[in-house]
Write a protein that holds these residues in place. Structure first.
Motif, PDB file in Angstrom:
ATOM      1  N   HIS A 172      -7.161  -7.053  -8.892  1.00 56.03           N
ATOM      2  CA  HIS A 172      -6.694  -6.415  -7.661  1.00 56.03           C
ATOM      3  C   HIS A 172      -7.523  -6.850  -6.449  1.00 56.03           C
ATOM      4  O   HIS A 172      -7.594  -6.115  -5.453  1.00 56.03           O
ATOM      5  CB  HIS A 172      -6.741  -4.891  -7.808  1.00 56.03           C
ATOM      6  CG  HIS A 172      -5.805  -4.370  -8.852  1.00 56.03           C
ATOM      7  ND1 HIS A 172      -4.435  -4.366  -8.694  1.00 56.03           N
ATOM      8  CD2 HIS A 172      -6.033  -3.859 -10.099  1.00 56.03           C
ATOM      9  CE1 HIS A 172      -3.866  -3.857  -9.770  1.00 56.03           C
ATOM     10  NE2 HIS A 172      -4.812  -3.548 -10.640  1.00 56.03           N
ATOM     11  N   ARG A 215      -4.181 -10.383  -3.974  1.00 57.57           N
ATOM     12  CA  ARG A 215      -2.986  -9.628  -3.578  1.00 57.57           C
ATOM     13  C   ARG A 215      -2.289 -10.287  -2.392  1.00 57.57           C
ATOM     14  O   ARG A 215      -1.060 -10.353  -2.340  1.00 57.57           O
ATOM     15  CB  ARG A 215      -3.378  -8.192  -3.229  1.00 57.57           C
ATOM     16  CG  ARG A 215      -3.848  -7.378  -4.418  1.00 57.57           C
ATOM     17  CD  ARG A 215      -4.524  -6.082  -4.001  1.00 57.57           C
ATOM     18  NE  ARG A 215      -3.602  -5.172  -3.321  1.00 57.57           N
ATOM     19  CZ  ARG A 215      -3.971  -3.989  -2.849  1.00 57.57           C
ATOM     20  NH1 ARG A 215      -5.236  -3.582  -2.971  1.00 57.57           N
ATOM     21  NH2 ARG A 215      -3.093  -3.209  -2.247  1.00 57.57           N
ATOM     22  N   ALA A 252       3.033  -6.029   4.861  1.00 58.83           N
ATOM     23  CA  ALA A 252       3.008  -4.778   4.096  1.00 58.83           C
ATOM     24  C   ALA A 252       1.812  -4.739   3.151  1.00 58.83           C
ATOM     25  O   ALA A 252       1.147  -3.700   3.014  1.00 58.83           O
ATOM     26  CB  ALA A 252       4.315  -4.631   3.310  1.00 58.83           C
ATOM     27  N   ILE A 253       1.509  -5.862   2.513  1.00 56.95           N
ATOM     28  CA  ILE A 253       0.352  -5.928   1.611  1.00 56.95           C
ATOM     29  C   ILE A 253      -0.940  -5.734   2.384  1.00 56.95           C
ATOM     30  O   ILE A 253      -1.861  -5.042   1.931  1.00 56.95           O
ATOM     31  CB  ILE A 253       0.352  -7.265   0.851  1.00 56.95           C
ATOM     32  CG1 ILE A 253       1.517  -7.314  -0.137  1.00 56.95           C
ATOM     33  CG2 ILE A 253      -0.970  -7.474   0.120  1.00 56.95           C
ATOM     34  CD1 ILE A 253       1.696  -8.654  -0.819  1.00 56.95           C
ATOM     35  N   SER A 259      -1.381  -4.017   5.126  1.00 57.81           N
ATOM     36  CA  SER A 259      -1.509  -2.600   5.474  1.00 57.81           C
ATOM     37  C   SER A 259      -1.983  -1.782   4.270  1.00 57.81           C
ATOM     38  O   SER A 259      -2.826  -0.889   4.402  1.00 57.81           O
ATOM     39  CB  SER A 259      -0.165  -2.054   5.979  1.00 57.81           C
ATOM     40  OG  SER A 259       0.237  -2.726   7.155  1.00 57.81           O
ATOM     41  N   GLN A 260      -1.449  -2.106   3.091  1.00 56.66           N
ATOM     42  CA  GLN A 260      -1.866  -1.388   1.887  1.00 56.66           C
ATOM     43  C   GLN A 260      -3.327  -1.680   1.539  1.00 56.66           C
ATOM     44  O   GLN A 260      -4.073  -0.784   1.137  1.00 56.66           O
ATOM     45  CB  GLN A 260      -0.961  -1.776   0.714  1.00 56.66           C
ATOM     46  CG  GLN A 260      -1.237  -1.014  -0.573  1.00 56.66           C
ATOM     47  CD  GLN A 260      -1.019   0.476  -0.408  1.00 56.66           C
ATOM     48  OE1 GLN A 260       0.019   0.901   0.100  1.00 56.66           O
ATOM     49  NE2 GLN A 260      -1.985   1.277  -0.817  1.00 56.66           N
ATOM     50  N   ARG A 305      -5.556   0.327   3.802  1.00 59.76           N
ATOM     51  CA  ARG A 305      -5.634   1.729   3.379  1.00 59.76           C
ATOM     52  C   ARG A 305      -6.515   1.886   2.149  1.00 59.76           C
ATOM     53  O   ARG A 305      -7.321   2.816   2.058  1.00 59.76           O
ATOM     54  CB  ARG A 305      -4.227   2.274   3.099  1.00 59.76           C
ATOM     55  CG  ARG A 305      -3.405   2.574   4.346  1.00 59.76           C
ATOM     56  CD  ARG A 305      -2.196   3.405   4.020  1.00 59.76           C
ATOM     57  NE  ARG A 305      -1.283   2.703   3.122  1.00 59.76           N
ATOM     58  CZ  ARG A 305      -0.295   1.921   3.521  1.00 59.76           C
ATOM     59  NH1 ARG A 305      -0.087   1.737   4.816  1.00 59.76           N
ATOM     60  NH2 ARG A 305       0.495   1.334   2.652  1.00 59.76           N
ATOM     61  N   ASP A 306      -6.350   0.988   1.188  1.00 57.48           N
ATOM     62  CA  ASP A 306      -7.123   1.092  -0.049  1.00 57.48           C
ATOM     63  C   ASP A 306      -8.615   0.885   0.198  1.00 57.48           C
ATOM     64  O   ASP A 306      -9.451   1.624  -0.332  1.00 57.48           O
ATOM     65  CB  ASP A 306      -6.624   0.063  -1.074  1.00 57.48           C
ATOM     66  CG  ASP A 306      -5.221   0.376  -1.568  1.00 57.48           C
ATOM     67  OD1 ASP A 306      -4.770   1.526  -1.382  1.00 57.48           O
ATOM     68  OD2 ASP A 306      -4.566  -0.522  -2.129  1.00 57.48           O
ATOM     69  N   ARG A 343     -10.371   3.808   2.144  1.00 56.58           N
ATOM     70  CA  ARG A 343     -10.260   5.152   1.598  1.00 56.58           C
ATOM     71  C   ARG A 343     -11.635   5.840   1.564  1.00 56.58           C
ATOM     72  O   ARG A 343     -12.612   5.283   1.103  1.00 56.58           O
ATOM     73  CB  ARG A 343      -9.685   5.070   0.183  1.00 56.58           C
ATOM     74  CG  ARG A 343      -9.334   6.415  -0.437  1.00 56.58           C
ATOM     75  CD  ARG A 343      -8.607   6.185  -1.750  1.00 56.58           C
ATOM     76  NE  ARG A 343      -7.344   5.497  -1.533  1.00 56.58           N
ATOM     77  CZ  ARG A 343      -6.743   4.717  -2.442  1.00 56.58           C
ATOM     78  NH1 ARG A 343      -7.333   4.488  -3.603  1.00 56.58           N
ATOM     79  NH2 ARG A 343      -5.586   4.145  -2.169  1.00 56.58           N
TER      80      ARG A 343
END
Length: 210
Positions: free
Chosen positions: A70, A75, A97-98, A100-101, A104-105, A108
């Motif tokens: 990951h 990714r 989109a990836i 942005s994810q 966020r990850d 966190r």
């Protein structure tokens, strides 16, 4: 041993406010250790992150060997693999989109670290007020009733303020470091995606495709 005894004595002197301050300190330390592990494991760049003319046919040709499944760059590489039959505009949308994810990850828990930066000094200030109120209550109509109690209240206020500031400064440095690290990672991922996009555009132009 003496340092630990002194620390426990200071904790007792600080009164009940030390319990929430201790929780904030432990929480900040937990987030820092966890985020340090995440960035060390999942934010490593490939060995050849932006090679000119390198193949995008598979991940091994891009230097992803040895990276975690990951990993952020792994990714981000998914939309640009040559075997994908998607048009370039769709690959760009998937990459956004990836990204942005990933942001966020990787970010966190940082909001909680930022909250601790603000909450810890306020709790320390609350401890200061409680300690001073305790000291003022010892002044009776006939003057000072308990000199030892007054000094204890002042000590409580000072300890609470000091611990609150220590927790806040510790969390502030960590928050700024991880925020800067995340910002740098997103810049590297953008360069990585642009390099893959330009390479695919050159291939399509060479074949007369769009």
């Amino acid at each position: 041993m003496q340092e630990w005894t002194g620390f426990m004595a200071a904790m007792r002197t600080g009164g009940w406010i030390m319990y929430p301050l201790s929780v904030l300190g432990i929480l900040a330390l937990t987030i820092i250790i966890e985020r340090a592990y995440v960035f060390a494991r999942f934010a490593r760049a490939p060995t050849r992150p932006f090679p000119r003319g390198a193949s995008v046919d598979n991940e091994s040709s891009q230097g992803f060997d040895g990276l975690a499944p990951h990993n952020a760059f792994r990714r981000m590489a998914a939309p640009w693999l040559a075997e994908s039959g998607s048009p370039l505009w769709l690959r760009e949308a998937d990459a956004q989109a990836i990204a942005s994810q990933i942001e966020r990850d990787m970010g966190r828990g940082l909001w909680l670290l930022e909250t601790i930066v603000t909450a810890a000094p306020l709790l320390g200030l609350l401890g200061t007020i409680v300690g001073m109120m305790k000291s003022f209550q010892l002044f009776g109509g006939n003057g000072l009733v308990d000199p030892g109690g007054v000094t204890g209240g002042v000590a409580q206020s000072l300890v609470a303020t000091a611990i609150g500031l220590i927790v806040a400064v510790f969390a502030l440095f960590a928050f700024n470091y991880f925020s800067r690290r995340l910002e740098r990672l997103m810049d590297e991922l953008e360069l990585f995606a642009n390099a893959r996009l330009n390479e695919l555009r050159l291939r399509h132009e060479a074949r007369g495709e769009r």
